[in-house]
Scaffold this motif. Sequence first.
Motif, PDB file in Angstrom:
ATOM      1  N   ARG A 121       0.817  -1.200   0.000  1.00  0.00           N
ATOM      2  CA  ARG A 121       0.000   0.000   0.000  1.00  0.00           C
ATOM      3  C   ARG A 121       0.863   1.267   0.000  1.00  0.00           C
ATOM      4  O   ARG A 121       0.518   2.258  -0.635  1.00  0.00           O
ATOM      5  CB  ARG A 121      -0.950   0.000   1.204  1.00  0.00           C
ATOM      6  N   SER A 122       1.977   1.233   0.696  1.00  0.00           N
ATOM      7  CA  SER A 122       2.842   2.424   0.729  1.00  0.00           C
ATOM      8  C   SER A 122       3.432   2.696  -0.650  1.00  0.00           C
ATOM      9  O   SER A 122       3.546   3.846  -1.080  1.00  0.00           O
ATOM     10  CB  SER A 122       3.961   2.245   1.758  1.00  0.00           C
ATOM     11  N   THR A 123       3.802   1.634  -1.372  1.00  0.00           N
ATOM     12  CA  THR A 123       4.323   1.823  -2.739  1.00  0.00           C
ATOM     13  C   THR A 123       3.233   2.362  -3.647  1.00  0.00           C
ATOM     14  O   THR A 123       3.465   3.273  -4.463  1.00  0.00           O
ATOM     15  CB  THR A 123       4.847   0.490  -3.292  1.00  0.00           C
ATOM     16  N   ALA A 124       2.014   1.843  -3.534  1.00  0.00           N
ATOM     17  CA  ALA A 124       0.901   2.338  -4.346  1.00  0.00           C
ATOM     18  C   ALA A 124       0.633   3.805  -4.060  1.00  0.00           C
ATOM     19  O   ALA A 124       0.400   4.605  -4.975  1.00  0.00           O
ATOM     20  CB  ALA A 124      -0.354   1.505  -4.076  1.00  0.00           C
ATOM     21  N   SER A 125       0.689   4.172  -2.789  1.00  0.00           N
ATOM     22  CA  SER A 125       0.453   5.569  -2.418  1.00  0.00           C
ATOM     23  C   SER A 125       1.525   6.472  -2.995  1.00  0.00           C
ATOM     24  O   SER A 125       1.226   7.550  -3.552  1.00  0.00           O
ATOM     25  CB  SER A 125       0.424   5.694  -0.895  1.00  0.00           C
ATOM     26  N   ARG A 126       2.798   6.073  -2.909  1.00  0.00           N
ATOM     27  CA  ARG A 126       3.877   6.881  -3.471  1.00  0.00           C
ATOM     28  C   ARG A 126       3.734   7.017  -4.982  1.00  0.00           C
ATOM     29  O   ARG A 126       3.978   8.080  -5.553  1.00  0.00           O
ATOM     30  CB  ARG A 126       5.243   6.266  -3.122  1.00  0.00           C
ATOM     31  N   ALA A 127       3.336   5.929  -5.633  1.00  0.00           N
ATOM     32  CA  ALA A 127       3.189   5.961  -7.096  1.00  0.00           C
ATOM     33  C   ALA A 127       2.084   6.919  -7.526  1.00  0.00           C
ATOM     34  O   ALA A 127       2.197   7.606  -8.545  1.00  0.00           O
ATOM     35  CB  ALA A 127       2.893   4.555  -7.617  1.00  0.00           C
ATOM     36  N   LEU A 128       1.009   6.974  -6.750  1.00  0.00           N
ATOM     37  CA  LEU A 128      -0.136   7.805  -7.137  1.00  0.00           C
ATOM     38  C   LEU A 128       0.026   9.263  -6.731  1.00  0.00           C
ATOM     39  O   LEU A 128      -0.497  10.155  -7.390  1.00  0.00           O
ATOM     40  CB  LEU A 128      -1.417   7.231  -6.532  1.00  0.00           C
ATOM     41  N   VAL A 168       7.021   0.146 -12.086  1.00  0.00           N
ATOM     42  CA  VAL A 168       6.064  -0.111 -10.998  1.00  0.00           C
ATOM     43  C   VAL A 168       5.038   1.016 -10.937  1.00  0.00           C
ATOM     44  O   VAL A 168       3.837   0.774 -10.760  1.00  0.00           O
ATOM     45  CB  VAL A 168       6.802  -0.246  -9.650  1.00  0.00           C
ATOM     46  N   ARG A 169       5.508   2.249 -11.072  1.00  0.00           N
ATOM     47  CA  ARG A 169       4.596   3.388 -11.041  1.00  0.00           C
ATOM     48  C   ARG A 169       3.537   3.265 -12.134  1.00  0.00           C
ATOM     49  O   ARG A 169       2.346   3.464 -11.897  1.00  0.00           O
ATOM     50  CB  ARG A 169       5.379   4.689 -11.226  1.00  0.00           C
ATOM     51  N   ASP A 170       3.981   2.889 -13.345  1.00  0.00           N
ATOM     52  CA  ASP A 170       3.028   2.741 -14.454  1.00  0.00           C
ATOM     53  C   ASP A 170       2.032   1.624 -14.172  1.00  0.00           C
ATOM     54  O   ASP A 170       0.841   1.748 -14.497  1.00  0.00           O
ATOM     55  CB  ASP A 170       3.788   2.450 -15.752  1.00  0.00           C
TER      56      ASP A 170
END
Length: 349
Positions: free
Chosen positions: A31-38, A48-50
């Motif tokens: 979830r932290s990676t998803a939050s940073r990406a968005l 990963v961001r894409d």
Amino acid sequence: MDAVAQGTRGPVTAGRRATIKDVAEAADVSRSTASRALTGRGYVAPAVRDRVRRAAQTLGYVPDAMARNLRQQVSRSIGVLVSDLRNSFYADLAAGVSQQSRRRGYAMMLADDNGSVEAELEAAETFVALRVAGVILTPLSVEVTEYLARHRIPVIEVDRQFAEGTCDAVVVDNKSAAERVTAGLLAQGHRRVALLIDEMDWTTGRDRLVGYRSAFLAAGLPLDDRLVVRGGWDVGAAQGVARDLLGSPDRPTAVFAANNVLAEGVWRAAQGLGLRIPEDLSLVSFDDAPWMTMVRPGVTAVAQDAVALGEAAVAQMFDRIQSPESPVRTVMLSAAVAERGSTAPPASA
């Protein structure tokens, strides 16, 4: 897929709003990676961001702004509180704020108090509850500015000031512009120049009155204070006052209307009385408005750039957010005079 959006670890049922957890599971990240990406805050590998963003788009994920505000203690939005959106000046001011806010990644939350101090304070309370980053307003009283300051919300007063010296502001040089248009009428030979004004206690009305009087003083001409007349707050009231003023035996040969609403009232009253502009009556306005170029002759007006006022207010707001301890500052913009055909030497000249 009907009714479900399938991620790598489970479905999102129809009717349920996708969460950041759903996005993370669909993209197979934390979830932290998803939050940073968005959000763009913190490093995430481009691939990963894409993948996260594609998952968010597929799921129809929309960030929970209220939850984010609670975590961050402030939202990415600016509160804007104006007096009357039916008046093109305030609408243009809001447009200027909106354009600049959007460029900085902030949303605008707009409220209209319709000239009510009570409604103004209610809107301020709403802004506080929504944790706006700052408020830009055309104040009706000092109470609203003091209230927002108690909640540590940056405030920019625009067009007029009630908290001079304690709050940032963006205003127009009302005195110089009013003096310039009044001097122009005097130079044409007018001696009975009326000032139709809505108020004389706020900085706008006060400074326009000072400019009007200064023009007579500079020209060495006497000023008849009976020609300074309050015209009300709407077109109907202004029209009634102007009708009485222009229907008197010693009527003025020129009128300086202190805003576009008052100018419209004068125009309508003159038409109703059969007075020709500018042959029988010269008219100038403080504040330009679209209708002034649609009538014949067009109305000479002090053309405040309301959009520029809004843009300058946003710039001042972010300066204050970045430097909360810097000295209070008032930005003063000049105003041009749009010369049209509504003035001419008086018939007696």
